[in-house]
Design a protein around this motif. Sequence first.
Motif, PDB file in Angstrom:
ATOM      1  N   ASN A  11      -0.616  75.899 115.061  1.00 52.96           N
ATOM      2  CA  ASN A  11      -1.403  77.094 114.775  1.00 52.96           C
ATOM      3  C   ASN A  11      -2.657  77.191 115.630  1.00 52.96           C
ATOM      4  N   THR A  12      -3.040  76.113 116.256  1.00 53.94           N
ATOM      5  CA  THR A  12      -4.129  76.107 117.242  1.00 53.94           C
ATOM      6  C   THR A  12      -3.867  74.947 118.185  1.00 53.94           C
ATOM      7  N   SER A  13      -4.630  74.887 119.251  1.00 54.31           N
ATOM      8  CA  SER A  13      -4.391  73.818 120.215  1.00 54.31           C
ATOM      9  C   SER A  13      -4.694  72.436 119.659  1.00 54.31           C
ATOM     10  N   ASP A  14      -5.398  72.335 118.537  1.00 57.29           N
ATOM     11  CA  ASP A  14      -5.675  71.021 117.960  1.00 57.29           C
ATOM     12  C   ASP A  14      -5.129  70.868 116.538  1.00 57.29           C
ATOM     13  N   ASP A  15      -4.197  71.705 116.139  1.00 52.16           N
ATOM     14  CA  ASP A  15      -3.579  71.615 114.821  1.00 52.16           C
ATOM     15  C   ASP A  15      -2.086  71.876 114.956  1.00 52.16           C
ATOM     16  N   ALA A  16      -1.337  70.794 115.219  1.00 52.91           N
ATOM     17  CA  ALA A  16       0.098  70.910 115.445  1.00 52.91           C
ATOM     18  C   ALA A  16       0.804  69.701 114.857  1.00 52.91           C
ATOM     19  N   ILE A  17       2.100  69.872 114.602  1.00 55.54           N
ATOM     20  CA  ILE A  17       2.903  68.759 114.089  1.00 55.54           C
ATOM     21  C   ILE A  17       4.345  68.943 114.562  1.00 55.54           C
ATOM     22  N   ALA A  18       4.984  67.832 114.878  1.00 59.92           N
ATOM     23  CA  ALA A  18       6.418  67.815 115.160  1.00 59.92           C
ATOM     24  C   ALA A  18       7.048  66.946 114.077  1.00 59.92           C
ATOM     25  N   VAL A  19       7.932  67.535 113.294  1.00 58.36           N
ATOM     26  CA  VAL A  19       8.525  66.877 112.135  1.00 58.36           C
ATOM     27  C   VAL A  19       9.999  66.624 112.401  1.00 58.36           C
ATOM     28  N   LYS A  20      10.487  65.438 112.039  1.00 60.48           N
ATOM     29  CA  LYS A  20      11.921  65.185 112.126  1.00 60.48           C
ATOM     30  C   LYS A  20      12.625  66.153 111.182  1.00 60.48           C
ATOM     31  N   SER A  21      13.671  66.770 111.670  1.00 59.61           N
ATOM     32  CA  SER A  21      14.355  67.784 110.866  1.00 59.61           C
ATOM     33  C   SER A  21      14.899  67.228 109.558  1.00 59.61           C
ATOM     34  N   ASN A  22      15.310  65.961 109.556  1.00 64.19           N
ATOM     35  CA  ASN A  22      15.837  65.388 108.312  1.00 64.19           C
ATOM     36  C   ASN A  22      14.731  65.068 107.307  1.00 64.19           C
ATOM     37  N   ASN A  23      13.473  65.277 107.682  1.00 65.91           N
ATOM     38  CA  ASN A  23      12.355  65.069 106.759  1.00 65.91           C
ATOM     39  C   ASN A  23      11.921  66.359 106.067  1.00 65.91           C
ATOM     40  N   ILE A  24      12.580  67.469 106.382  1.00 65.56           N
ATOM     41  CA  ILE A  24      12.260  68.734 105.717  1.00 65.56           C
ATOM     42  C   ILE A  24      12.823  68.683 104.300  1.00 65.56           C
ATOM     43  N   ASN A  25      11.944  68.871 103.324  1.00 62.27           N
ATOM     44  CA  ASN A  25      12.351  68.852 101.912  1.00 62.27           C
ATOM     45  C   ASN A  25      12.709  70.227 101.386  1.00 62.27           C
ATOM     46  N   GLY A  26      12.071  71.251 101.927  1.00 64.00           N
ATOM     47  CA  GLY A  26      12.340  72.576 101.413  1.00 64.00           C
ATOM     48  C   GLY A  26      11.581  73.654 102.155  1.00 64.00           C
ATOM     49  N   ILE A  27      12.026  74.876 101.937  1.00 72.08           N
ATOM     50  CA  ILE A  27      11.380  76.062 102.501  1.00 72.08           C
ATOM     51  C   ILE A  27      11.255  77.044 101.341  1.00 72.08           C
ATOM     52  N   ASP A  28      10.031  77.326 100.933  1.00 72.41           N
ATOM     53  CA  ASP A  28       9.788  78.165  99.766  1.00 72.41           C
ATOM     54  C   ASP A  28       9.151  79.481 100.173  1.00 72.41           C
ATOM     55  N   GLN A  29       9.620  80.558  99.576  1.00 65.81           N
ATOM     56  CA  GLN A  29       8.938  81.839  99.743  1.00 65.81           C
ATOM     57  C   GLN A  29       7.783  81.861  98.761  1.00 65.81           C
ATOM     58  N   THR A  30       6.574  82.044  99.275  1.00 62.04           N
ATOM     59  CA  THR A  30       5.383  82.012  98.432  1.00 62.04           C
ATOM     60  C   THR A  30       4.752  83.387  98.268  1.00 62.04           C
ATOM     61  N   GLY A  31       5.330  84.394  98.893  1.00 57.70           N
ATOM     62  CA  GLY A  31       4.824  85.755  98.802  1.00 57.70           C
ATOM     63  C   GLY A  31       5.598  86.641  99.756  1.00 57.70           C
ATOM     64  N   ASP A  32       5.181  87.891  99.847  1.00 57.00           N
ATOM     65  CA  ASP A  32       5.822  88.836 100.751  1.00 57.00           C
ATOM     66  C   ASP A  32       5.517  88.435 102.186  1.00 57.00           C
ATOM     67  N   GLY A  33       6.527  88.020 102.912  1.00 55.47           N
ATOM     68  CA  GLY A  33       6.345  87.594 104.294  1.00 55.47           C
ATOM     69  C   GLY A  33       5.675  86.234 104.431  1.00 55.47           C
ATOM     70  N   ALA A  34       5.690  85.439 103.368  1.00 51.36           N
ATOM     71  CA  ALA A  34       5.028  84.136 103.390  1.00 51.36           C
ATOM     72  C   ALA A  34       6.003  83.033 102.992  1.00 51.36           C
ATOM     73  N   LEU A  35       6.069  81.992 103.824  1.00 52.15           N
ATOM     74  CA  LEU A  35       6.933  80.842 103.565  1.00 52.15           C
ATOM     75  C   LEU A  35       6.113  79.565 103.660  1.00 52.15           C
ATOM     76  N   LEU A  36       6.564  78.547 102.946  1.00 54.10           N
ATOM     77  CA  LEU A  36       5.924  77.238 103.003  1.00 54.10           C
ATOM     78  C   LEU A  36       7.007  76.197 103.241  1.00 54.10           C
ATOM     79  N   VAL A  37       6.907  75.493 104.379  1.00 49.53           N
ATOM     80  CA  VAL A  37       7.834  74.424 104.724  1.00 49.53           C
ATOM     81  C   VAL A  37       7.213  73.119 104.252  1.00 49.53           C
ATOM     82  N   THR A  38       7.996  72.311 103.527  1.00 49.58           N
ATOM     83  CA  THR A  38       7.520  71.020 103.024  1.00 49.58           C
ATOM     84  C   THR A  38       8.313  69.912 103.696  1.00 49.58           C
ATOM     85  N   ALA A  39       7.604  68.875 104.125  1.00 45.23           N
ATOM     86  CA  ALA A  39       8.238  67.746 104.803  1.00 45.23           C
ATOM     87  C   ALA A  39       7.577  66.443 104.370  1.00 45.23           C
TER      88      ALA A  39
END
Length: 104
Positions: A11-39
């Motif tokens: 989201n900025t040049s100093d706030d990034a993450i690369a997550v192993k795909s098998n570490n994704i626990n879920g993808i939740d819709q938290t509002g209209d046009g809003a998602l939250l990925v949990t890992a």
Amino acid sequence: MAREKFLFFNNTSDDAIAVKSNNINGIDQTGDGALLVTAVGGNGGSDVAYTVALTCTSGKEKDVMRDLAKIIVQGSEAFYVIADDDASEYIGDILTCGAIEEAA
């Protein structure tokens, strides 16, 4: 052995993450046009949890979830840019990457 895949969020040049795909626990819709990925994982520990907020086109939340699932299950590349605000690079209907936070 299946090839590991990393999913990149920035989201900025100093706030990034690369997550192993098998570490994704879920993808939740938290509002209209809003998602939250949990890992879990990262920082060398399997007990560390992260959340990544994503904004997508209204009404396209399910499509974004499907796009992410396809990458996780069927992707053949080692590295996927999911949301990169600095480079304006996004999959599908993702518009922005929000907060990347270590969950308590």
